[in-house]
Design a protein around this motif. Structure first.
Motif, PDB file in Angstrom:
ATOM      1  N   THR A  95       0.840  -1.200   0.000  1.00 27.71           N
ATOM      2  CA  THR A  95       0.000   0.000   0.000  1.00 27.71           C
ATOM      3  C   THR A  95       0.871   1.244   0.000  1.00 27.71           C
ATOM      4  O   THR A  95       1.885   1.308   0.697  1.00 27.71           O
ATOM      5  N   ALA A  96       0.479   2.227  -0.815  1.00 30.39           N
ATOM      6  CA  ALA A  96       1.155   3.528  -0.842  1.00 30.39           C
ATOM      7  C   ALA A  96       0.087   4.604  -0.643  1.00 30.39           C
ATOM      8  O   ALA A  96      -0.952   4.586  -1.303  1.00 30.39           O
ATOM      9  N   THR A  97       0.360   5.540   0.274  1.00 31.01           N
ATOM     10  CA  THR A  97      -0.570   6.629   0.550  1.00 31.01           C
ATOM     11  C   THR A  97       0.095   7.950   0.166  1.00 31.01           C
ATOM     12  O   THR A  97       1.154   8.291   0.697  1.00 31.01           O
ATOM     13  N   LEU A  98      -0.518   8.672  -0.764  1.00 31.36           N
ATOM     14  CA  LEU A  98       0.013   9.943  -1.242  1.00 31.36           C
ATOM     15  C   LEU A  98      -0.873  11.074  -0.731  1.00 31.36           C
ATOM     16  O   LEU A  98      -2.091  11.068  -0.953  1.00 31.36           O
ATOM     17  N   VAL A  99      -0.281  12.042  -0.040  1.00 28.96           N
ATOM     18  CA  VAL A  99      -1.028  13.204   0.445  1.00 28.96           C
ATOM     19  C   VAL A  99      -1.190  14.193  -0.706  1.00 28.96           C
ATOM     20  O   VAL A  99      -0.199  14.685  -1.257  1.00 28.96           O
ATOM     21  N   LEU A 100      -2.427  14.480  -1.080  1.00 31.65           N
ATOM     22  CA  LEU A 100      -2.707  15.394  -2.193  1.00 31.65           C
ATOM     23  C   LEU A 100      -2.786  16.850  -1.735  1.00 31.65           C
ATOM     24  O   LEU A 100      -2.402  17.745  -2.482  1.00 31.65           O
ATOM     25  N   GLY A 101      -3.274  17.085  -0.539  1.00 29.46           N
ATOM     26  CA  GLY A 101      -3.366  18.452  -0.021  1.00 29.46           C
ATOM     27  C   GLY A 101      -4.708  18.703   0.638  1.00 29.46           C
ATOM     28  O   GLY A 101      -5.559  17.816   0.749  1.00 29.46           O
ATOM     29  N   ASP A 102      -4.904  19.937   1.109  1.00 28.72           N
ATOM     30  CA  ASP A 102      -6.143  20.328   1.786  1.00 28.72           C
ATOM     31  C   ASP A 102      -7.146  20.905   0.799  1.00 28.72           C
ATOM     32  O   ASP A 102      -6.771  21.648  -0.122  1.00 28.72           O
ATOM     33  N   LEU A 103      -8.414  20.571   0.993  1.00 31.88           N
ATOM     34  CA  LEU A 103      -9.476  21.091   0.152  1.00 31.88           C
ATOM     35  C   LEU A 103      -9.703  22.581   0.416  1.00 31.88           C
ATOM     36  O   LEU A 103      -9.551  23.050   1.546  1.00 31.88           O
ATOM     37  N   VAL A 104     -10.051  23.314  -0.623  1.00 29.78           N
ATOM     38  CA  VAL A 104     -10.420  24.721  -0.515  1.00 29.78           C
ATOM     39  C   VAL A 104     -11.836  24.859  -1.065  1.00 29.78           C
ATOM     40  O   VAL A 104     -12.069  24.578  -2.241  1.00 29.78           O
ATOM     41  N   ASP A 105     -12.764  25.237  -0.194  1.00 32.53           N
ATOM     42  CA  ASP A 105     -14.180  25.293  -0.570  1.00 32.53           C
ATOM     43  C   ASP A 105     -14.652  23.952  -1.120  1.00 32.53           C
ATOM     44  O   ASP A 105     -15.435  23.875  -2.069  1.00 32.53           O
ATOM     45  N   GLY A 106     -14.128  22.874  -0.528  1.00 28.41           N
ATOM     46  CA  GLY A 106     -14.565  21.537  -0.903  1.00 28.41           C
ATOM     47  C   GLY A 106     -13.949  20.996  -2.180  1.00 28.41           C
ATOM     48  O   GLY A 106     -14.373  19.936  -2.646  1.00 28.41           O
ATOM     49  N   LYS A 107     -12.917  21.672  -2.745  1.00 35.50           N
ATOM     50  CA  LYS A 107     -12.343  21.223  -4.013  1.00 35.50           C
ATOM     51  C   LYS A 107     -10.813  21.236  -3.956  1.00 35.50           C
ATOM     52  O   LYS A 107     -10.215  22.011  -3.213  1.00 35.50           O
ATOM     53  N   LEU A 108     -10.210  20.385  -4.799  1.00 31.98           N
ATOM     54  CA  LEU A 108      -8.753  20.327  -4.914  1.00 31.98           C
ATOM     55  C   LEU A 108      -8.411  19.627  -6.224  1.00 31.98           C
ATOM     56  O   LEU A 108      -9.016  18.617  -6.577  1.00 31.98           O
ATOM     57  N   SER A 109      -7.448  20.156  -6.968  1.00 36.78           N
ATOM     58  CA  SER A 109      -7.019  19.527  -8.217  1.00 36.78           C
ATOM     59  C   SER A 109      -5.535  19.790  -8.432  1.00 36.78           C
ATOM     60  O   SER A 109      -4.967  20.735  -7.869  1.00 36.78           O
ATOM     61  N   GLY A 110      -4.904  18.940  -9.234  1.00 30.68           N
ATOM     62  CA  GLY A 110      -3.476  19.093  -9.522  1.00 30.68           C
ATOM     63  C   GLY A 110      -2.920  17.780 -10.013  1.00 30.68           C
ATOM     64  O   GLY A 110      -3.642  16.929 -10.527  1.00 30.68           O
ATOM     65  N   ARG A 111      -1.616  17.592  -9.857  1.00 24.09           N
ATOM     66  CA  ARG A 111      -0.995  16.330 -10.234  1.00 24.09           C
ATOM     67  C   ARG A 111       0.180  16.057  -9.314  1.00 24.09           C
ATOM     68  O   ARG A 111       0.762  16.976  -8.715  1.00 24.09           O
ATOM     69  N   ILE A 112       0.545  14.784  -9.231  1.00 21.80           N
ATOM     70  CA  ILE A 112       1.613  14.349  -8.348  1.00 21.80           C
ATOM     71  C   ILE A 112       2.376  13.239  -9.055  1.00 21.80           C
ATOM     72  O   ILE A 112       1.815  12.505  -9.868  1.00 21.80           O
ATOM     73  N   LEU A 113       3.687  13.139  -8.785  1.00 27.28           N
ATOM     74  CA  LEU A 113       4.490  12.090  -9.413  1.00 27.28           C
ATOM     75  C   LEU A 113       3.999  10.705  -9.004  1.00 27.28           C
ATOM     76  O   LEU A 113       3.576  10.494  -7.866  1.00 27.28           O
ATOM     77  N   TRP A 114       4.048   9.783  -9.950  1.00 27.03           N
ATOM     78  CA  TRP A 114       3.724   8.397  -9.632  1.00 27.03           C
ATOM     79  C   TRP A 114       4.741   7.879  -8.615  1.00 27.03           C
ATOM     80  O   TRP A 114       5.923   8.248  -8.688  1.00 27.03           O
ATOM     81  N   PRO A 115       4.328   7.048  -7.657  1.00 26.21           N
ATOM     82  CA  PRO A 115       5.285   6.512  -6.679  1.00 26.21           C
ATOM     83  C   PRO A 115       6.475   5.845  -7.369  1.00 26.21           C
ATOM     84  O   PRO A 115       6.303   5.046  -8.295  1.00 26.21           O
ATOM     85  N   GLY A 116       7.681   6.209  -6.955  1.00 24.93           N
ATOM     86  CA  GLY A 116       8.895   5.654  -7.551  1.00 24.93           C
ATOM     87  C   GLY A 116       9.464   6.493  -8.672  1.00 24.93           C
ATOM     88  O   GLY A 116      10.594   6.265  -9.092  1.00 24.93           O
ATOM     89  N   ALA A 117       8.686   7.472  -9.171  1.00 27.13           N
ATOM     90  CA  ALA A 117       9.172   8.345 -10.240  1.00 27.13           C
ATOM     91  C   ALA A 117       9.878   9.564  -9.633  1.00 27.13           C
ATOM     92  O   ALA A 117       9.619   9.956  -8.493  1.00 27.13           O
ATOM     93  N   SER A 118      10.783  10.161 -10.435  1.00 30.01           N
ATOM     94  CA  SER A 118      11.488  11.360  -9.982  1.00 30.01           C
ATOM     95  C   SER A 118      11.865  12.204 -11.189  1.00 30.01           C
ATOM     96  O   SER A 118      11.951  11.710 -12.314  1.00 30.01           O
ATOM     97  N   VAL A 119      12.095  13.504 -10.954  1.00 35.66           N
ATOM     98  CA  VAL A 119      12.495  14.438 -12.006  1.00 35.66           C
ATOM     99  C   VAL A 119      13.591  15.342 -11.469  1.00 35.66           C
ATOM    100  O   VAL A 119      13.771  15.487 -10.258  1.00 35.66           O
ATOM    101  N   ASP A 120      14.337  15.959 -12.407  1.00 37.77           N
ATOM    102  CA  ASP A 120      15.347  16.924 -11.989  1.00 37.77           C
ATOM    103  C   ASP A 120      14.733  18.323 -11.946  1.00 37.77           C
ATOM    104  O   ASP A 120      13.523  18.486 -12.113  1.00 37.77           O
ATOM    105  N   GLY A 121      15.571  19.317 -11.724  1.00 34.48           N
ATOM    106  CA  GLY A 121      15.077  20.678 -11.601  1.00 34.48           C
ATOM    107  C   GLY A 121      14.413  21.209 -12.851  1.00 34.48           C
ATOM    108  O   GLY A 121      13.578  22.116 -12.785  1.00 34.48           O
ATOM    109  N   ALA A 122      14.761  20.643 -14.014  1.00 28.76           N
ATOM    110  CA  ALA A 122      14.176  21.081 -15.280  1.00 28.76           C
ATOM    111  C   ALA A 122      12.950  20.269 -15.657  1.00 28.76           C
ATOM    112  O   ALA A 122      12.379  20.472 -16.736  1.00 28.76           O
ATOM    113  N   GLY A 123      12.561  19.330 -14.795  1.00 30.63           N
ATOM    114  CA  GLY A 123      11.389  18.519 -15.097  1.00 30.63           C
ATOM    115  C   GLY A 123      11.669  17.292 -15.931  1.00 30.63           C
ATOM    116  O   GLY A 123      10.741  16.622 -16.381  1.00 30.63           O
TER     117      GLY A 123
END
Length: 234
Positions: A95-123
């Motif tokens: 099991t992997a648990t990823l924290v997405l963030g806190d809701l604002v007015d009941g909503k939240l959207s965005g993206r997060i790296l897949w577990p095990g993935a990584s990027v450098d400073g340039a993406g």
């Protein structure tokens, strides 16, 4: 004679007052009925909070595996006991648990790296689940969240929670979602690519078509040259 007159007057008075008394008693009967109705009234149950409509999708961009998410909490009666959204991924054993963030007015959207993935400073991609860079070569490994590339299930939790369909993004001709470095196959001394061609190249299924197209183009050029030579000699 006088007694008879008094008696008759008393009887007449009683007859006149009787309807008024009966009429006055009616409201008491109505009040009793209203009380019974009120005592039997049951208030509406509060609406349960829900995350219906929330999504989480695996996407590949510039060879990087991402999870794009949209969380929407519907809670008209303020029953939810949390405000932080999490994405929980499991294969039944891991099991992997990823924290997405806190809701604002009941909503939240965005993206997060897949577990095990990584990027450098340039993406640019620098790591993928199930892969390790060993002695200058990318090799597959059972570690680094390899299990997330298999049969998994996922849910978004805020308290309430909702199940969401999620799978590792597949490689495409424009996005590898895994390292592109050629590796030596145990069955062959020649370098091979791990299941795909470089993201900027042709897919393996398109390579024969490309070769046939090139051959036909070359034949066409030979035919045109021969016709020009024949005309020049004629």
């Amino acid at each position: 004679m006088r007694k008879s007159a008094l008696l008759a007057f008393a009887v007449a008075a009683m007859l006149c007052l009787a309807p008024s008394a009966a009429h006055a008693a009616a409201p008491a009967s109505i009040d009793s009925t209203e009380t019974d109705v009120t005592d039997g009234y049951t208030p509406n149950e509060p609406d349960e909070p829900t995350l219906a409509g929330s999504t989480a999708v695996g996407e590949c961009e510039r060879d990087v595996p991402w999870i794009s998410y949209a969380v929407e909490l519907t809670d008209p009666d303020q029953q939810a006991t949390g405000n932080t959204a999490r994405l929980v991924i499991t294969d039944g054993t891991n099991t992997a648990t990823l924290v997405l963030g806190d809701l604002v007015d009941g909503k939240l959207s965005g993206r997060i790296l897949w577990p095990g993935a990584s990027v450098d400073g340039a993406g640019n991609a620098t790591g993928w689940p199930g892969w390790a860079f060993v002695d200058g070569t990318w090799v597959e490994t059972d570690g680094n969240y390899r299990w997330t590339r298999g049969n998994i299930s996922a849910k978004i939790t805020v308290n309430p929670e909702v199940a969401v369909p999620l799978s590792y993004p597949p490689a495409t001709p424009v996005c590898a979602a895994a390292p592109e470095t050629p590796m030596l196959s145990p069955d062959s001394p020649e370098p091979t690519v791990a299941g795909f061609l470089p993201a900027t190249g042709l897919g393996a299924s398109l390579l024969p078509i490309a070769l046939v197209g090139g051959l036909l183009a070359a034949i066409g050029l030979i035919v045109v040259a021969a016709r020009r030579r024949h005309r020049a000699n004629g």
